[in-house]
Design a protein around this motif. Structure first.
Motif, mmCIF file in Angstrom:
data_model
loop_
_atom_site.group_PDB
_atom_site.id
_atom_site.type_symbol
_atom_site.label_atom_id
_atom_site.label_comp_id
_atom_site.label_asym_id
_atom_site.label_seq_id
_atom_site.Cartn_x
_atom_site.Cartn_y
_atom_site.Cartn_z
ATOM 1 N N THR A 1 3.837 31.299 16.962
ATOM 2 C CA THR A 1 4.958 31.459 17.887
ATOM 3 C C THR A 1 4.870 32.799 18.609
ATOM 4 O O THR A 1 5.153 32.894 19.802
ATOM 5 N N THR A 2 4.439 33.835 17.888
ATOM 6 C CA THR A 2 4.267 35.145 18.523
ATOM 7 C C THR A 2 3.276 35.051 19.676
ATOM 8 O O THR A 2 3.509 35.582 20.756
ATOM 9 N N LEU A 3 2.172 34.332 19.447
ATOM 10 C CA LEU A 3 1.170 34.181 20.492
ATOM 11 C C LEU A 3 1.761 33.460 21.708
ATOM 12 O O LEU A 3 1.561 33.873 22.852
ATOM 13 N N LEU A 4 2.534 32.413 21.437
ATOM 14 C CA LEU A 4 3.145 31.671 22.539
ATOM 15 C C LEU A 4 4.106 32.562 23.330
ATOM 16 O O LEU A 4 4.132 32.537 24.557
ATOM 17 N N ARG A 5 4.876 33.364 22.600
ATOM 18 C CA ARG A 5 5.843 34.242 23.266
ATOM 19 C C ARG A 5 5.142 35.333 24.066
ATOM 20 O O ARG A 5 5.665 35.808 25.069
ATOM 21 N N ILE A 6 3.958 35.717 23.610
ATOM 22 C CA ILE A 6 3.198 36.705 24.386
ATOM 23 C C ILE A 6 2.699 36.067 25.686
ATOM 24 O O ILE A 6 2.747 36.690 26.752
ATOM 25 N N ILE A 7 2.262 34.807 25.598
ATOM 26 C CA ILE A 7 1.825 34.116 26.818
ATOM 27 C C ILE A 7 3.001 33.994 27.788
ATOM 28 O O ILE A 7 2.863 34.183 28.992
ATOM 29 N N ALA A 8 4.194 33.713 27.238
ATOM 30 C CA ALA A 8 5.372 33.544 28.087
ATOM 31 C C ALA A 8 5.871 34.869 28.643
ATOM 32 O O ALA A 8 6.599 34.898 29.629
ATOM 33 N N GLY A 9 5.504 35.971 27.997
ATOM 34 C CA GLY A 9 6.015 37.264 28.434
ATOM 35 C C GLY A 9 7.292 37.664 27.733
ATOM 36 O O GLY A 9 7.953 38.613 28.126
#
Lengths: 286, 349
Positions: free
Chosen positions: B43-51
């Motif tokens: 989820t952290t990785l996804l949130r990093i992609i989302a900004g």
């Protein structure tokens, strides 16, 4: 899709709680006692306020005297300075509401959304402002207010009232913003909002009821406050401060009329926003 | 339209390293699932992609544009949140239209696109309702429709099905796959549910402890796990790991001798439960059956190979009783050999 739509849970309006009769009896007696605790004094104040000179001293009191009239109330309102003081009270309370929301809500938002060093200490500090005795501040405050030119103005009084209301505003709005999931804001950001736009379009509409409740708290605190208002004004007194000055020399039924006028706005406001207050405390109201 | 390149991304929360040098490429139009147990950093990785989070190091490039320092709204993507995050004070229509309204799209354009997204997800019947009057599944559809209405080049989904009941989840999974294939959107999908990942994704990135353990197609990941973790995480029952000693180029289990792919004394054999078959004459690998569970489509046998726990799947008609010792035949080419010290698979010789 009809399958899932028929499964949609309907808002539960029909829920009834069945209590054993003994517990229900206790519940109702408790409620009656609480109601009496609040309403009987207000009722007696009202009797005194509308009963005129004779009504105040009549004994035994009748439940619904026939000689009630608005005359004593009108006379009271016509006393020189009362109307002006009433207006000052409204101005001071109104400004207090504006300031405590404008200053308290951002503080509450910060407490709810960000973790920062000293957060808990800050929370405690906010409350501690209420522990500081205003009496010690009275003289220096008066002197400074005279110097700055705030002395004897409703604006000056509202500043002090804001200080009194801010802890509530910050802590109540904090729990309010905590109750609004962060994902709402994040979704708004992803779909093209700046932080401010997300706040205005998503958070604010959802927070509005709670903000209204916070506003009422601030209003009532300012409306009822008498000490700061008394020492910081001479001519432009708020109603509480003015009544404190003149009622000592007034006949008893005027005092009742004054007291009644002081009670009514708070009661009306709390009644008007009771739904939001319950929502803030997490109690469902119907 | 848009590929996603995650280039050596590191994320630290204080002294805790949530992501350790993660790199991943999602090609244009590809559906990539990030699969892993909770706390693995997916989820952290996804949130990093989302900004929504800022990486401690590394870059995120979307469609050739470095978006590492941009706010979410400037990244040109859409997202579906785990709790849907459907705005409760707006009607379904306004929810779906939200992204378009923020782009200041003309009114008839908004109406057309909202109606198309709503039709795609079968929520066109209650566009005027408020989310409070919808079921979980319907809210979930609104969240997906809101994301698709902006016709994003990149769609991020964070466990969008985890709050639904099992039946609805299956139904939504099938529909999501059809809808997203039609839209041709590059999708990154976070889930801890392996069946979701296997069923939906073109490629799966299995994450564990802030690292990507393996990236590959669902079949690759299932058949040839790169590490012991992947083998144990994917598949139900999970892969069996049997410790063996390689001596003179072969490992012995019972009477069975298997050729070792590399020299090394501490090895583990990874064996899928369905890759073993019961031998008629009790030859092969000896297997002590302790529990027999009839699952309908198959029998699940739990027991021990060489004193080590193993689960074997057999056809439902097999005659096996608990307490029995049976023999297993395995196809050596379907075994995974794992170095016992590193936990990584060794290449087949």
């Amino acid at each position: 899709m009809t399958a899932t739509s028929s499964k949609a849970p309907l808002p539960d309006t029909s829920r009834t709680y069945t209590l054993p009769s003994a517990r229900r009896f206790l519940l109702w007696t408790g409620m009656a006692a609480l109601l009496a605790w609040v309403l009987v004094p207000i009722y007696f104040v009202a009797l005194g306020a509308f009963g005129g000179r004779t009504g105040v001293f009549r004994w035994p009191k009748s439940i619904w005297p026939s000689d009630l009239s608005f005359a004593p109330m009108m006379q009271f309102l016509n006393i020189e300075g009362v109307f002006n003081a009433l207006m000052n009270s409204f101005i001071a309370a109104g400004l207090t509401v504006v300031f405590s929301i404008l200053l308290g809500a951002p503080a509450g938002y910060a407490l709810a959304r960000y973790s920062f060093r000293g957060q808990n200490a800050y929370r405690l500090l906010v409350l501690l402002t209420r522990a500081f005795p205003l009496a010690i501040l009275a003289l220096p405050l008066t002197v400074s207010f005279i110097r700055i030119g705030l002395y004897d103005t409703p604006f000056g009084v509202s500043l002090i009232h804001t200080v009194l209301a801010l802890p509530f505003a910050a802590l109540v709005t904090q729990s309010l913003f905590m109750g609004i999931p962060r994902e709402y804001e994040e979704a708004a950001w992803v779909f093209g909002c700046t932080r401010l736009q997300a706040f205005v379009r998503i958070v604010l509409p959802l927070a509005l009821p709670g903000l209204a409740a916070t506003a009422i708290f601030a209003f009532v605190i300012s409306w009822n406050e008498v000490f700061a208002a008394s020492i910081l004004t001479v001519r432009e007194r708020t109603l509480t401060a003015y009544l404190l000055k003149i009622l000592a020399e007034s006949p008893l039924h005027y005092r009742f009329a004054g007291g009644f006028i002081l009670i009514i706005p708070s009661v009306l406001f709390i009644f008007a926003v009771r739904r939001y207050l319950f929502a803030v405390w997490g109690i469902a109201s119907k | 339209m848009a590929d996603i390149v995650i280039d050596h991304v590191v994320k630290e929360f204080g002294s805790f390293q949530a992501l350790q040098d993660v790199s991943l490429v999602a090609n244009d139009g590809e559906f990539v699932a990030l699969l892993g147990p909770s706390g693995c950093g997916k989820t952290t990785l996804l949130r990093i992609i989302a900004g929504l989070e800022t990486q401690s190091a590394g870059r995120v490039v979307i469609g050739g544009r470095d978006v590492s320092g941009l706010t979410p709204r400037k990244r040109g993507l859409a997202m579906v949140f785990q709790n849907y995050a459907v705005f409760p004070h707006m009607t379904v229509f306004e929810n779906v239209a939200f992204g378009l309204r923020m782009q200041k799209a003309p009114a008839d354009d908004v109406k057309r696109k909202v109606e198309r997204a709503a039709a795609l997800l079968h929520i066109d019947g209650f566009l005027e309702r408020y989310p409070a009057k919808l079921s979980g599944g319907q809210r979930q559809r609104v969240a997906v429709a809101r994301a698709l209405a902006v016709e994003p080049a990149v769609l991020l989904m964070d466990e969008p099905l985890s709050n639904l009941d099992a039946l609805l989840r299956l139904e939504m999974r099938t529909e999501l796959k059809a809808v997203l294939r039609e839209a041709g959107t590059t999708t990154i999908y976070v889930t801890h549910d392996q069946t979701e990942a296997m069923g939906l994704a073109d490629r799966i990135a299995v994450m564990y402890g802030g690292k990507i353990e393996q990236i590959g197609s669902p079949l690759e990941i299932y058949a040839t796990p790169a590490t012991r973790f992947v083998g144990g995480f994917i598949g139900s029952p999970p892969m069996n790991f049997i410790k063996v000693r390689c001596e003179n180029g072969s490992a012995r289990i019972g009477e069975m001798a298997l050729p070792c792919p590399v020299a090394g004394s501490e090895m583990e054999i990874g064996l899928r439960g369905e890759d073993a078959s019961l031998a008629a004459d009790r030859s092969g690998i000896p297997f002590d059956v302790r529990v027999v569970e009839p699952m309908g489509s198959h029998l699940l046998l739990t027991g021990a190979i060489d004193g080590q726990l193993a689960r074997i799947v057999t056809p439902p008609t097999a005659k096996v009783t608990a307490g029995e010792r049976v023999g297993l035949h395995v196809d050596p080419s379907r075994l995974t050999w794992i170095d016992g010290r590193t936990g990584r698979a060794v290449s087949r010789g």
